[in-house]
Design an enzyme around this catalytic site. Structure first.
Site, PDB file in Angstrom:
ATOM      1  N   GLU A  52       0.876  -1.165   0.000  1.00  0.00           N
ATOM      2  CA  GLU A  52       0.000   0.000   0.000  1.00  0.00           C
ATOM      3  C   GLU A  52       0.917   1.220   0.000  1.00  0.00           C
ATOM      4  O   GLU A  52       1.812   1.323   0.849  1.00  0.00           O
ATOM      5  CB  GLU A  52      -0.884  -0.002   1.254  1.00  0.00           C
ATOM      6  CG  GLU A  52      -1.885   1.122   1.177  1.00  0.00           C
ATOM      7  CD  GLU A  52      -2.848   1.194   2.352  1.00  0.00           C
ATOM      8  OE1 GLU A  52      -2.864   0.282   3.193  1.00  0.00           O
ATOM      9  OE2 GLU A  52      -3.581   2.197   2.398  1.00  0.00           O
ATOM     10  N   ARG A 276       4.964 -13.177   9.414  1.00  0.00           N
ATOM     11  CA  ARG A 276       5.635 -11.914   9.160  1.00  0.00           C
ATOM     12  C   ARG A 276       6.935 -11.845   9.957  1.00  0.00           C
ATOM     13  O   ARG A 276       7.127 -12.568  10.927  1.00  0.00           O
ATOM     14  CB  ARG A 276       4.728 -10.718   9.442  1.00  0.00           C
ATOM     15  CG  ARG A 276       4.236 -10.564  10.844  1.00  0.00           C
ATOM     16  CD  ARG A 276       3.094  -9.543  10.915  1.00  0.00           C
ATOM     17  NE  ARG A 276       3.515  -8.200  10.580  1.00  0.00           N
ATOM     18  CZ  ARG A 276       2.922  -7.452   9.655  1.00  0.00           C
ATOM     19  NH1 ARG A 276       1.905  -7.917   8.967  1.00  0.00           N
ATOM     20  NH2 ARG A 276       3.333  -6.228   9.412  1.00  0.00           N
ATOM     21  N   LYS A 286       4.056   0.622   9.675  1.00  0.00           N
ATOM     22  CA  LYS A 286       4.219   1.871   8.930  1.00  0.00           C
ATOM     23  C   LYS A 286       3.568   3.034   9.656  1.00  0.00           C
ATOM     24  O   LYS A 286       4.064   4.155   9.597  1.00  0.00           O
ATOM     25  CB  LYS A 286       3.605   1.724   7.528  1.00  0.00           C
ATOM     26  CG  LYS A 286       4.534   1.030   6.562  1.00  0.00           C
ATOM     27  CD  LYS A 286       3.986   1.064   5.151  1.00  0.00           C
ATOM     28  CE  LYS A 286       2.926   0.002   4.964  1.00  0.00           C
ATOM     29  NZ  LYS A 286       2.473  -0.119   3.581  1.00  0.00           N
TER      30      LYS A 286
HETATM   31  P1  ATP Z   1       2.454  -2.376   8.009  1.00  0.00           P
HETATM   32  O1  ATP Z   1       1.734  -3.197   9.014  1.00  0.00           O
HETATM   33  O2  ATP Z   1       3.878  -2.128   8.326  1.00  0.00           O
HETATM   34  O3  ATP Z   1       1.739  -1.127   7.604  1.00  0.00           O
HETATM   35  P2  ATP Z   1       1.373  -3.684   5.762  1.00  0.00           P
HETATM   36  O4  ATP Z   1       1.170  -5.135   5.804  1.00  0.00           O
HETATM   37  O5  ATP Z   1       0.189  -2.838   5.915  1.00  0.00           O
HETATM   38  O6  ATP Z   1       2.537  -3.310   6.743  1.00  0.00           O
HETATM   39  P3  ATP Z   1       1.671  -3.467   2.959  1.00  0.00           P
HETATM   40  O7  ATP Z   1       2.202  -2.335   2.203  1.00  0.00           O
HETATM   41  O8  ATP Z   1       0.230  -3.768   2.854  1.00  0.00           O
HETATM   42  O9  ATP Z   1       2.094  -3.230   4.449  1.00  0.00           O
HETATM   43  O10 ATP Z   1       2.526  -4.774   2.695  1.00  0.00           O
HETATM   44  C1  ATP Z   1       2.935  -5.257   1.437  1.00  0.00           C
HETATM   45  C2  ATP Z   1       3.303  -6.690   1.569  1.00  0.00           C
HETATM   46  O11 ATP Z   1       4.360  -6.859   2.503  1.00  0.00           O
HETATM   47  C3  ATP Z   1       2.146  -7.504   2.092  1.00  0.00           C
HETATM   48  O12 ATP Z   1       2.056  -8.708   1.355  1.00  0.00           O
HETATM   49  C4  ATP Z   1       2.491  -7.751   3.522  1.00  0.00           C
HETATM   50  O13 ATP Z   1       1.907  -8.928   3.980  1.00  0.00           O
HETATM   51  C5  ATP Z   1       4.013  -7.796   3.491  1.00  0.00           C
HETATM   52  N1  ATP Z   1       4.567  -7.430   4.794  1.00  0.00           N
HETATM   53  C6  ATP Z   1       4.320  -6.317   5.511  1.00  0.00           C
HETATM   54  N2  ATP Z   1       4.959  -6.348   6.692  1.00  0.00           N
HETATM   55  C7  ATP Z   1       5.652  -7.517   6.727  1.00  0.00           C
HETATM   56  C8  ATP Z   1       6.508  -8.153   7.686  1.00  0.00           C
HETATM   57  N3  ATP Z   1       6.792  -7.580   8.868  1.00  0.00           N
HETATM   58  N4  ATP Z   1       7.030  -9.353   7.375  1.00  0.00           N
HETATM   59  C9  ATP Z   1       6.767  -9.917   6.183  1.00  0.00           C
HETATM   60  N5  ATP Z   1       5.969  -9.391   5.243  1.00  0.00           N
HETATM   61  C10 ATP Z   1       5.407  -8.201   5.505  1.00  0.00           C
HETATM   62 MG    MG Z   2      -1.485  -3.590   4.400  1.00  0.00          MG
END
Ligand code: ATP
Ligand code: MG
Length: 570
Positions: A52, A276, A286
């Site tokens: 995102e 994760r 984030k």
């Molecule tokens: P955050 O919780 O930090 O905002 P998010 O999951 O909302 O992270 P996205 O931009 O939606 O962030 O993530 C893009 C991809 O990266 C998704 O497939 C997500 O599952 C993966 N991802 C995000 N954080 C992690 C993590 N700590 N370990 C592994 N994969 C991750």
């Molecule tokens: Mg997300």
């Protein structure tokens, strides 16, 4: 090299040999993909990375990138970059651009650059289709009413009073929603599934909400935006993604992912979940990272203390080290808290093999006067840039009659086993002569300000028989020393498991006040000509990476990591 480090290198080698003989066990995703390829279910695979654009990528994303791109590379497939941009108020093109830069930096190349917003028309069309089939309805309940009527895991929910609107009425209202007739929150479009469903996700999930907001790509075309669950699977399906890999918290969404694909009768993408990445002393949400930036608690998204990819890049971490790290932690189905020292170990492994070496003396050095050195004489020594390649490239290091050394390398009342410089003691100044300390000069406060020493010309390396002394210390010529700013970084947080912040505390209470110490150093001149593009080793001190804040008058170096620690890899 310390004993422990040597030990771990031997263990590493043993492991590499074992792996070469007996290939590493497949992880669960590799097993699935190999089965899918050998059964002929797919001819090739297509994965996607779906960020995102509401922040910068962090180390957790690096794991997801390594998995998605790594699997595609391993099996001759491809990976799309898909921005999940359905939240216009939080998203921005600044993030879109930064994400691409970070992925390229890691060395991955996506097949197609896609956006969920590319599919807004198609998603809208499918929503009308569902309405006409009686599979979706417009609900006027407030958020609170919807929440109250959702029920709990133990109790069924209650049908909305608007649930039995006719398809015609729903279509009219939905089009009015699209055309901007209603305010934010006034209405939503919901799937009509089952308000008593044991899986709460199926209790008439919301498909669209009204949001009068400008979108970074579609501008003001839309004032209704699709929800994650209604968007993600369909986007995968439109792109013919074979393996849609996401983090564990999405496993409860998977049945709904499948339901939309089945209900719409579209290409059957499949979702798989992995654990994760969580790292000790590190936060990777984030939202919280944004708060640190906005409150000025760090210098920006690329502050070298941040776990963002632009932060660790500025710190001097390399793509190779991050990939090595992701490979070591593997892919699992259980949540794990990884020791951040493993990441640092990988950085060190990579830099130890590749980083150029230079000598830099820390702030508040001691001056050595070489009393038997010819006045004004400069002798240039050819020193290897990397001792692992003794015949490799060299740098020229000037030796003169005034030398600076680290204050920590001299001790006046030294114990017997102290092998650095002491009164009447001898050390070798690295790459050059053995010197002897003949006299200690102090200021009126008793602080040592000068050591009068003599050098032994016969000890020049290559000059004759090698004489050894127990201690070798680094040094710089006072006349040629270049002052540099050193930014010494430590962990940003003091709590090992940042998911365990007590309820009466805030995560910001655990910020490490000593996470940045600014200091000075005195460098040999060749350091400032280094153009290797990666971090360098300050001999006996640590790895440092030149910062973008550097000016010709004030070069700035970020401490990437120390030379070693007691961490042992198992
Ligand atoms: P955050 O919780 O930090 O905002 P998010 O999951 O909302 O992270 P996205 O931009 O939606 O962030 O993530 C893009 C991809 O990266 C998704 O497939 C997500 O599952 C993966 N991802 C995000 N954080 C992690 C993590 N700590 N370990 C592994 N994969 C991750
Ligand atoms: Mg997300």
């Amino acid at each position: 090299m310390g004993f422990k480090n040597r030990n771990s290198t031997i263990m590493e080698e043993k492991k590499n040999i074992e792996e070469a003989v007996e290939p590493k066990k497949l992880n669960f995703l590799e097993e699935i993909i190999e089965a899918d390829l050998s059964s002929g279910k797919y001819e090739s695979i297509l994965t996607r990375f779906p960020p995102e654009p509401n922040g910068y990528l962090h180390l957790g994303h690096a794991k997801s990138l390594c998995i998605n791109f790594g699997l595609a590379q391993k099996y001759g497939g491809k990976t799309n970059l898909r921005y999940d941009d359905t939240n216009p108020t939080k998203e921005d093109t600044e993030y879109v651009d930064a994400i691409k830069e970070d992925i390229k930096w890691l060395g991955f190349q996506w097949e197609k650059e896609c956006y969920a917003s590319d599919y807004f028309d198609q998603l809208y069309e499918w929503a009308e289709q569902m309405i006409l089939k009686g599979q979706a309805y417009v609900d006027d309940q407030t958020q609170e009413e919807m929440r109250a009527n959702r029920g709990t895991v133990e109790t069924p929910g209650t049908d909305s009073p608007y649930r039995n609107r006719t398809p015609e009425e729903n279509l009219k209202l939905f089009r009015e929603m699209r055309d901007g007739k209603y305010a934010d929150g006034e209405k939503v479009l919901r799937a009509k599934i089952d308000m008593a469903h044991p899986n709460m996700m199926f209790r008439d999930p919301i498909l669209y909400r009204i949001k009068h907001a400008h979108h970074h790509r579609t501008g003001d075309k839309w004032c209704i935006y699709p929800m994650y669950d209604y968007t993600h699977g369909q986007c995968d399906s439109i792109e013919n993604i074979t393996h849609s890999i996401c983090t564990l918290e999405f496993d409860v969404h998977r049945p709904l992912y499948d339901w939309f694909i089945e209900t719409l009768g579209i290409y059957p993408s499949h979702q798989y979940e992995f654990a994760r990445l969580n790292l000790t002393y590190t936060l990777m949400s984030k939202r919280k990272l944004l708060e640190l930036v906005q409150k000025g608690l760090v210098a920006g998204w690329d502050d070298p203390r941040m776990p963002t990819l632009c932060g660790v890049r500025r710190r001097g971490y390399t793509p190779e080290a991050l990939k090595m790290f992701c490979d070591k932690i593997g892919v699992s189905k259980r949540d794990q808290l990884i020791d951040i020292q493993l990441l640092e170990w990988c950085v060190r492994q990579d830099l130890n093999a590749r980083a150029n070496r230079y000598m830099v003396v820390s702030d508040d050095p001691i001056k050595l006067t070489i009393t038997n050195w010819e006045d004004g004489k400069v002798e240039w020594f050819d020193c290897p840039l990397n001792p692992a390649e003794p015949d490799g490239a060299t740098r020229k290091v000037p030796f003169t009659g005034e030398i600076l050394i680290d204050r920590a390398d001299f001790m006046e009342d030294a114990p017997k086993k102290y092998f650095r410089l002491k009164p009447d003691g001898e050390v070798r100044l690295k790459y050059t002569y053995i010197i002897k300390c003949n006299e200690v000069v102090k200021d009126e406060n008793g602080k040592v300000i000068e050591l009068k020493c003599s050098y032994d010309p016969s000890t020049r390396p290559g000059a004759g028989e090698w004489r050894s002394v127990k201690g070798t210390i680094h040094w710089v010529s006072a006349a040629y020393a270049k002052e540099v700013e050193l930014r010494l970084y430590d962990l940003l947080f003091t709590l090992a498991d940042m998911s365990q912040v007590p309820e009466d505390k805030d995560y910001k209470d655990f910020l490490n006040p000593a996470s940045l110490v600014v200091s000075k150093g005195y460098a040999e001149p060749a350091l400032l000509e280094d153009n290797s593009g990666i971090a360098v080793q300050f001999e006996r001190i640590g790895y440092f990476f030149k910062d973008s804040d550097s000016t010709p008058d004030c070069p700035v170096f970020n401490k990437t990591t120390a030379l070693k620690d007691s961490f042992k890899i198992s």
